[in-house]
Design a protein around this motif. Structure first.
Motif: not given
Length: 325
Positions: A77-86
């Motif tokens: 589970i990955l939460e609030n990683s920001g990976f989907f923005k950069s």
């Protein structure tokens, strides 16, 4: 949401899920439901949780490549990683052909749908958006919880409750729990009960303050300001909210002048039709030129504080005095 429910019911899961959107309560609910369905209770060996912007994609990939311990799948589970923005490119590359035993649950507030990671998860797994729920959905949800407690509520009381809580489902749930405890020996929930026990949002206090300014009730406007300061609300945040309120009123007033109804106005400015009606009523108390002037005064007050010409608390106080006299 129905698709996730279907997967949970059938027990046949995708290898990756993305839960995103502004409604945090629903994101967390479905995160926990997926986790409970995909792992055994208390299995910390095969379920890993990462949170924040400093997650190492390399460490996540290494973990995904590690076989699960006496289980069919390893859930990450990955939460609030920001990976989907950069920064999500390495994970996107990996997810094009992940280990068969690795399953991912991504939980994000904001995503860039153009990102490679979003496209991979959408095509190979499931991406579900959880936007702020509309008024009808929230009312149905609230009514369900109230009826479960064996109590009744009128439509005006329900509207008043939503006005106090806003549309955040987590806040609604907490305030409703308090209200149900307070009304334990009552058959119906009334406005006076909400007034006694429910916490008034800062934005509602700002609404009341601007109303007092419009009605030239200077003492009331200042009392509301001092109440917010006593609640440790920073003066500059109060100024920001006053500015936003005047800006919203100007937008609503201009849309109303074009002949739009509350439903369309609400959709255009991001308010429920009921709240849009309240804003329209408040906007009617002001001239458009007055609202534009007030917005300029708000910006001037902010500049005075940032340049050190005036104390922040005094700056906002003078603004309220000026427009409520």
């Amino acid at each position: 949401m129905q698709r996730i429910n279907g997967d949970i019911k059938s027990g046949e899961f995708r290898q990756m899920y993305l839960l995103y959107g502004e409604e945090a309560y629903l994101r967390k609910q479905y995160r926990d439901r997926l986790k409970a369905a995909m792992t055994k209770a208390g299995d910390t060996m095969n379920c890993s949780y990462f949170e924040g912007k400093n997650i190492s994609s390399g460490a996540v990939i290494d973990l995904a490549e590690t076989l699960p311990f006496f289980a069919d799948r390893r859930v990450i589970i990955l939460e609030n990683s920001g990976f989907f923005k950069s920064g999500g490119e390495p994970l996107a590359e990996y997810l094009s052909a992940p280990a068969r035993s690795a399953y991912f649950i991504f939980v994000e507030t904001e995503v860039d749908k153009r990102s490679k990671l979003f496209k991979i998860v959408s095509s190979k797994g499931m991406a579900v958006e959880f936007p702020v729920q509309n008024e009808a959905t929230l009312k149905k949800w609230i009514l369900g919880m109230i009826k479960k407690e064996g109590k009744q509520i009128t439509e005006p009381a329900l509207n008043y409750f939503l006005e106090k809580t806003g549309t955040d489902m987590e806040n609604i749930r907490k305030e409703l729990e308090k209200l149900m405890c307070y009304c334990l020996d009552k058959d119906a929930v009334r406005e006076k009960d909400m007034e006694e026990i429910c916490t008034k949002r800062v934005s509602s206090r700002i609404f009341d303050m601007v109303n007092a300014i419009a009605d030239k009730q200077q003492k009331k406007a200042l009392d509301l300001y001092y109440d917010l300061l006593a609640l440790k609300e920073p003066a500059m945040r109060i100024l920001f909210l006053i500015t936003r309120q005047f800006n919203m009123l100007l937008q609503v007033k201009e849309l109303k002048a074009k002949g739009y109804g509350n439903q369309i106005i609400g959709a255009k400015v991001g308010l429920s039709p009921f709240i849009a009606g309240k804003y329209a009523a408040q906007a009617a108390k002001f001239r458009s030129s007055y609202l534009r002037e007030a917005l300029e005064a708000c910006m001037e007050a902010e500049e005075s504080v940032k340049t050190g010409k005036m104390n922040d608390i005094m700056s906002v106080e003078l603004l309220i005095v000026r427009y409520s006299q």
